[in-house]
Design a protein around this motif. Structure first.
Motif, mmCIF file in Angstrom:
data_model
loop_
_atom_site.group_PDB
_atom_site.id
_atom_site.type_symbol
_atom_site.label_atom_id
_atom_site.label_comp_id
_atom_site.label_asym_id
_atom_site.label_seq_id
_atom_site.Cartn_x
_atom_site.Cartn_y
_atom_site.Cartn_z
ATOM 1 N N ALA A 182 0.843 -1.204 0.000
ATOM 2 C CA ALA A 182 0.000 0.000 0.000
ATOM 3 C C ALA A 182 0.874 1.248 0.000
ATOM 4 C CB ALA A 182 -0.942 -0.020 1.204
ATOM 5 N N ALA A 183 1.999 1.209 0.706
ATOM 6 C CA ALA A 183 2.902 2.368 0.744
ATOM 7 C C ALA A 183 3.493 2.658 -0.636
ATOM 8 C CB ALA A 183 4.022 2.129 1.761
ATOM 9 N N PHE A 219 0.710 7.147 -6.447
ATOM 10 C CA PHE A 219 -0.325 8.167 -6.598
ATOM 11 C C PHE A 219 0.233 9.562 -6.322
ATOM 12 C CE2 PHE A 219 -3.632 4.730 -5.943
ATOM 13 C CZ PHE A 219 -4.182 4.845 -7.205
ATOM 14 N N LYS A 220 1.125 9.692 -5.341
ATOM 15 C CA LYS A 220 1.738 10.998 -5.076
ATOM 16 C C LYS A 220 2.528 11.477 -6.291
ATOM 17 C CE LYS A 220 3.165 9.788 -0.776
ATOM 18 N NZ LYS A 220 3.927 9.904 0.489
ATOM 19 N N ASP A 221 3.218 10.571 -6.957
ATOM 20 C CA ASP A 221 3.947 10.942 -8.175
ATOM 21 C C ASP A 221 2.982 11.348 -9.286
ATOM 22 O OD1 ASP A 221 6.436 10.616 -7.056
ATOM 23 O OD2 ASP A 221 6.868 8.711 -8.059
ATOM 24 N N ALA A 224 -1.763 15.391 1.755
ATOM 25 C CA ALA A 224 -1.303 14.554 2.864
ATOM 26 C C ALA A 224 -1.477 13.078 2.549
ATOM 27 C CB ALA A 224 -2.100 14.882 4.130
ATOM 28 N N GLU A 225 -0.792 12.270 3.353
ATOM 29 C CA GLU A 225 -1.011 10.832 3.381
ATOM 30 C C GLU A 225 -1.528 10.502 4.776
ATOM 31 O OE1 GLU A 225 1.779 6.963 3.557
ATOM 32 O OE2 GLU A 225 2.054 8.187 1.761
ATOM 33 N N PHE A 226 -2.591 9.726 4.845
ATOM 34 C CA PHE A 226 -3.230 9.394 6.118
ATOM 35 C C PHE A 226 -3.234 7.882 6.288
ATOM 36 C CE2 PHE A 226 -7.329 8.465 8.381
ATOM 37 C CZ PHE A 226 -6.951 8.938 9.629
ATOM 38 N N ASP A 227 -2.617 7.392 7.365
ATOM 39 C CA ASP A 227 -2.615 5.961 7.669
ATOM 40 C C ASP A 227 -3.901 5.647 8.434
ATOM 41 O OD1 ASP A 227 -2.273 3.376 8.702
ATOM 42 O OD2 ASP A 227 -0.099 3.627 8.864
ATOM 43 N N GLY A 233 -9.024 -9.020 7.273
ATOM 44 C CA GLY A 233 -8.347 -9.036 5.985
ATOM 45 C C GLY A 233 -7.639 -7.745 5.634
ATOM 46 N N ILE A 234 -7.984 -6.638 6.281
ATOM 47 C CA ILE A 234 -7.302 -5.372 5.974
ATOM 48 C C ILE A 234 -5.938 -5.383 6.653
ATOM 49 C CG2 ILE A 234 -7.300 -2.864 6.232
ATOM 50 C CD1 ILE A 234 -10.335 -2.923 6.033
ATOM 51 N N GLN A 235 -4.881 -5.383 5.840
ATOM 52 C CA GLN A 235 -3.518 -5.420 6.359
ATOM 53 C C GLN A 235 -2.864 -4.044 6.360
ATOM 54 O OE1 GLN A 235 -1.467 -8.468 4.115
ATOM 55 N NE2 GLN A 235 -2.998 -10.000 4.647
ATOM 56 N N ALA A 236 -3.356 -3.146 5.527
ATOM 57 C CA ALA A 236 -2.887 -1.755 5.474
ATOM 58 C C ALA A 236 -4.011 -0.932 4.872
ATOM 59 C CB ALA A 236 -1.621 -1.626 4.624
ATOM 60 N N ALA A 237 -4.106 0.318 5.290
ATOM 61 C CA ALA A 237 -5.143 1.218 4.756
ATOM 62 C C ALA A 237 -4.598 2.639 4.769
ATOM 63 C CB ALA A 237 -6.414 1.114 5.581
ATOM 64 N N ILE A 238 -4.381 3.173 3.573
ATOM 65 C CA ILE A 238 -3.788 4.504 3.424
ATOM 66 C C ILE A 238 -4.681 5.350 2.522
ATOM 67 C CG2 ILE A 238 -1.820 5.794 2.487
ATOM 68 C CD1 ILE A 238 -0.090 3.301 3.053
ATOM 69 N N ASN A 239 -4.877 6.609 2.903
ATOM 70 C CA ASN A 239 -5.552 7.580 2.042
ATOM 71 C C ASN A 239 -4.517 8.594 1.563
ATOM 72 O OD1 ASN A 239 -7.940 6.862 4.093
ATOM 73 N ND2 ASN A 239 -8.792 7.511 2.130
ATOM 74 N N VAL A 240 -4.528 8.861 0.254
ATOM 75 C CA VAL A 240 -3.715 9.927 -0.323
ATOM 76 C C VAL A 240 -4.686 11.076 -0.602
ATOM 77 C CG1 VAL A 240 -2.252 10.623 -2.252
ATOM 78 C CG2 VAL A 240 -2.070 8.297 -1.329
#
Length: 185
Positions: free
Chosen positions: A81-82, A88-90, A102-105, A120-127
């Motif tokens: 996810a990172a 997406f930032k690029d 921002a990036e929000f964990d 099942g959610i192992q990572a969750a990030i909002n850009v």
């Protein structure tokens, strides 16, 4: 068949992107008959492009129009996810008149407050970023800024975003998302 080529000429893949393994933006053929905003009910709508590039347009909680794509890990060169958030930032940085915020964990936040996390959610990030080119009225601020959610679900990534009232923004977010599928079968 419609071709989505939003900013395709500016996304041919820089040396940095190629070294990082980022997918490059190209024209993406799409077939669809309607936009989710045109839907007469709150049920899900599946818009299919060529092959396995399904994108689901639906109404979350029967009122919020969203777009969701599931990207199998075998379909992309990005492994976390990172890494997808960095991609997406690029994309945002390369797109004129779009500003990264921002990036929000989301997973860390939810765990820190003792909130519930779906299995099942192992990572969750909002850009978080903004496409806003004008402020025609104060109400438009209710639907800004934009956010793309990235959830690592183990065998796949769930990419989601709320549909924007501006078609070019939706086209860009969908193109960026579909370009994640960069591994040939």
């Amino acid at each position: 068949m419609k071709t989505l080529a939003f900013f395709a000429d500016r996304h041919s893949g820089t040396e940095h992107e190629q070294q990082a393994g980022y997918p490059t933006q190209t024209a993406i053929p799409l077939r669809h008959t309607a936009h989710p905003a045109d839907a007469r009910s709150a049920s899900s709508h599946l818009f299919t492009s060529t092959g396995h590039t399904d994108v689901k347009h639906m109404h979350f909680q029967e009122k919020y129009p969203i777009t969701v794509a599931e990207i199998a890990k075998a379909e992309t060169t990005l492994g976390s996810a990172a890494e997808i958030a960095a991609y997406f930032k690029d994309c945002i940085a390369r797109t004129e008149r779009v500003t990264y915020i921002a990036e929000f964990d989301h997973l860390a936040h939810t765990r820190a407050i003792g909130g519930e996390v779906a299995p099942g959610i192992q990572a969750a990030i909002n850009v978080v970023f903004c496409f806003g080119h004008a402020l025609p009225n104060p109400q438009v601020m209710a639907v800004r800024p934009r956010s793309i959610g990235i959830a690592d679900m183990g065998e796949h990534f769930a990419i989601s975003f709320m549909d924007a009232p501006m078609k070019p923004a939706n086209d860009a977010m969908q193109a960026w998302t579909l370009a994640l599928r960069n591994v040939s079968a």
